[in-house]
Enzyme design. Structure first.
Site, PDB file in Angstrom:
ATOM      1  CB  VAL A   1      -0.924   0.013   1.254  1.00  0.00           C
ATOM      2  CG1 VAL A   1      -1.697   1.322   1.343  1.00  0.00           C
ATOM      3  CG2 VAL A   1      -1.890  -1.173   1.225  1.00  0.00           C
TER       4      VAL A   1
ATOM      5  N   GLY B   1       4.367   4.155   2.965  1.00  0.00           N
ATOM      6  CA  GLY B   1       3.905   2.906   2.363  1.00  0.00           C
ATOM      7  C   GLY B   1       4.130   1.759   3.324  1.00  0.00           C
ATOM      8  CE  LYS B   2       5.060  -1.373   8.173  1.00  0.00           C
ATOM      9  NZ  LYS B   2       5.790  -0.427   9.029  1.00  0.00           N
ATOM     10  N   GLY B   3       4.061  -2.924   3.374  1.00  0.00           N
ATOM     11  CA  GLY B   3       3.730  -4.172   2.702  1.00  0.00           C
ATOM     12  C   GLY B   3       3.685  -5.321   3.691  1.00  0.00           C
TER      13      GLY B   3
END
Ligand code: GLU
Length: 416
Positions: free
Chosen positions: A59, A104-106
């Site tokens: 995201v 962001g992040k995953g």
């Protein structure tokens, strides 16, 4: 039990803060929403030859101030809502620190402890290939998070580099030091927590040399936070825990020995020089400073009344629910929020990215000095806003961050 979805909880924090700014409702709505959301389902060949399908996420919440930045976690409970919340928090974290990044992040829904090393490598490479349409040194730069480390970052960097046909060091941070990584990145989140713990004690008039500290979670963040709080502030670390349980000793631990024990035994719960306690008991100990450095929702409305610490320094992301936050604030507990307290990691990630792009590397003293200076400045900036409005530190940190991201968004204008 979580009281609401993590992303809803995160947006509530934003809503509480945005009222203190002159950000218009239309602009606020842009800032609340994630810019891009990617879900990938991908196959991995397991060692016995069968194929398993995994779910992964990436995201990008906001990129108004620069490329998206934020870690990737491997956890059986991770889901889109969590990754959205974590990406949202990264936006405000990079802005609080005034880094030229967005958020962001995953994540991958997997228990990495159940995979062999070669399964983990295949999973990492395939996941990274799947999200590569969003990734790059100038658009989105991942990093370690829960259950990922420098080895995983090396696979990510290699996978991206193989796919584009040249070595792109700047595509991820938290890499091994001898492979485009930065000195001081591994300890960075813990060092930032230490700086915030020291400043929180100074604010409350607590002498760090007489202070007691409990640390929940003994992964990368908890280990370095405990070590540096003991070594550099001279405080007594009296309790630590991990997912298997905790250990308590009112005389304080030799943290170096504890870290060694954790590496050998895989847990601190069975460490013999202390009394066994649960994670819940650790949070409620009568200590000066509590560092929740595990997962979300550790402090909730069910235990917030019983937290005895005078300061809570959030090493984890989202360890305190909003209801608990309110209770702690009313009770006079100083909560140094995640988007400030654990920002040391992404700050040294920024240094790593700059070094990779310039192909010129700094020494450890330069990294530590620059990090400590930036953490102190951010803490002081947040404190000033807290005092101006007479509010909690989390809301103050959000105000600072929201104003910065709102400024960038307005100045750039709405395309087309
Ligand atoms: N995963 C860390 C965090 O939550 C670090 C992110 C980074 O270095 O990009 O802040």
């Amino acid at each position: 039990m979580p009281e609401k979805s993590l992303y809803e909880m995160a947006v509530e924090q934003f809503n509480r803060a945005v009222k203190y700014t002159d950000v218009e409702p239309d602009l606020a709505e842009i800032l609340r929403r994630p810019k891009r959301v990617l879900v990938v389902e991908f196959p991995v060949k397991m060692d016995d030859g069968h194929i398993e399908v995994f779910t992964g996420y990436r995201v990008q919440h906001n990129i108004a101030r620069g490329p998206a930045k934020g870690g990737i976690r491997y956890h059986p409970d991770t889901n889109l809502d969590e990754v959205k919340a974590l990406a949202f928090w990264m936006t405000w974290k990079t802005a609080v620190m005034n880094l030229p990044f967005g958020g962001g992040k995953g994540g991958v829904k997997v228990d990495p402890k159940k995979l062999s090393k070669s399964e983990l490598e295949r999973l990492s490479r395939r996941y990274f290939s799947e999200i590569q349409i969003m990734i790059g040194p100038h658009n989105d730069i991942p990093a370690p998070d829960v259950n990922t480390n420098a080895d995983v970052m090396a696979w990510f960097m290699d996978t991206y580099s193989m796919n584009v046909g040249y070595t792109a060091l700047g595509v991820v941070t938290g890499k091994p030091v001898d492979l485009g990584g930065s000195e001081g990145r591994e300890e960075a989140t813990g060092r930032g927590v230490k700086v915030c713990a020291g400043l929180a004690m100074e604010t409350l008039g607590i002498d760090p040399k007489k202070a007691t500290v409990a640390v929940q979670g003994f992964g990368n963040v908890g280990q370095f936070a405990a070590l540096l709080i003991a070594k550099e502030l001279g405080s007594k670390v009296v309790a630590v825990s991990d997912s298997k349980g905790g250990v308590y000793n009112p005389s304080g631990f030799d943290v170096e020995e504890l870290i060694k024990y954790k590496h050998e035994e895989g847990t601190v719960a069975t460490y013999p020089k202390g009394e066994r306690i649960t994670n819940e008991e650790l949070l409620e100990l009568d200590v000066d400073v509590l560092v929740p450095a595990a997962l979300e929702n550790a402090i909730h409305k069910g235990n917030a009344e019983r937290i005895k610490a005078k300061a809570v320094v959030e090493g984890a992301n989202g360890p305190t629910t909003n209801e608990a936050d309110e209770i702690l604030y009313k009770r006079g507990v100083l909560v140094v929020p995640d988007i400030l307290a654990n920002a040391g990691g992404v700050t040294v990630s920024y240094f790593e990215w700059v070094q990779d792009l310039q192909a010129f590397f700094w020494d450890i003293d330069q990294i530590r000095n620059a990090l400590e200076k930036m953490m102190k400045k951010a803490f002081t900036d947040v404190m000033k806003i807290k005092e101006k409005h007479n509010i909690d530190m989390r809301t103050a940190a959000y105000i600072l961050a929201i104003e910065r991201v709102a400024y960038a968004t307005k100045k750039r204008g709405i395309y087309p």
